[in-house]
Scaffold this active site. Sequence first.
Site: not given
Ligand code: PEP
Length: 254
Positions: A14, A16, A102, A104, A172, A178, A218
Site C-alpha cells: 500500500n 498510500k 483502511h 486511515e 491491521e 506506520g 509495521s
Molecule cells: C498500511 O498502510 O496498511 C500499513 C500496514 O502501513 P505500515 O506497514 O507502514 O505500518
Amino acid sequence: MDPRYVRRRLIVGNWKMNGLREPGVELAAAVAGRAGAAAELTADLVVCPPAHLLFPVAEALRDSPVALGGQDCHMARSGAHTGDISAEMLRDAGCAYVIVGHSERRADHAESDETVRAKAVAAQDAGLIPIVCVGETAAQRAAGEALAVVAGQIEGSVPTRAVAANLVVAYEPVWAIGTGLTATPDDVATAHAHIRDVLGRMLGQETAMGTRILYGGSVKPSNAADLLALADVDGALVGGASLKADDFWAIGVS
Ligand code: PEP
C-alpha cells in the site's frame, strides 16, 4: 493447515499518498523485474499505488506476475462524486484488487462499516477482490475490547454474500500502522483465529477456511518471516516497507 483449504500467500504493498510518476514507475518496474526473474513465487504480489499512477504502473507491471490494486473505491458505479474513483474505473486501469476500509480512510473520511461494506460489494460487482481492513485502536486494546471491535467490523463491513475467491480480510491494529510497533505473535494469532471464526459464523466454514487473512502494521523484512509463519496469517498488507523494492521483495519471499 487442512489440505482442503490451501491459501496461497498474498503480499500487498500500500503506497498510500506517496510517489510521483518517475519514482513510482521505477519502484513498480523494480518489483516486477525481481518477480519476473524469480524461478518460482511462493506468494501472490500486489502493489497499490495512488490513483494517478495506476495506468503507468499497470504498464510497468505488464507481463509480470505482480498484480495491481487500488487504495479505495466509491460505492457507486459512476456519477456526481467529485474526487472519487469507482471500482469499474479501477478495473479499467488494470486493477484486480482494491483496499477498502483502511483505518486511515475510516478515520480521515469517517467511513462507517456500512460504507465499507457497500464499497466492498461495489468492488466485487466490478470483478475486483476487495481487501477489507479491520483493526482496533490503542484505546480499544487497552480497554480489552480488541476482539469485540474487530468482530463488529467484520460483521458490519464484509459483504454477506462473499466467497473465498472474492474476499481478502486484513487485520491491521491501528496503533501498529506506520509506528514501528508490531502486535505480538500471540496477539496476531489470536486475532486472526477470531476473525476466521467470525467469518465462519457469518459466511460458512467453506468460505472462512478459504479466505486469506493478512496482517498489517509495521511489517518489514526483519519481522515478516515470524509473522507469516503464524497459523492463520495468509499474507501481509505492507505500507512503509512497500516503498522500497528490496524491502517489499524481501517480505514477498519471506
Ligand atoms: C498500511 O498502510 O496498511 C500499513 C500496514 O502501513 P505500515 O506497514 O507502514 O505500518
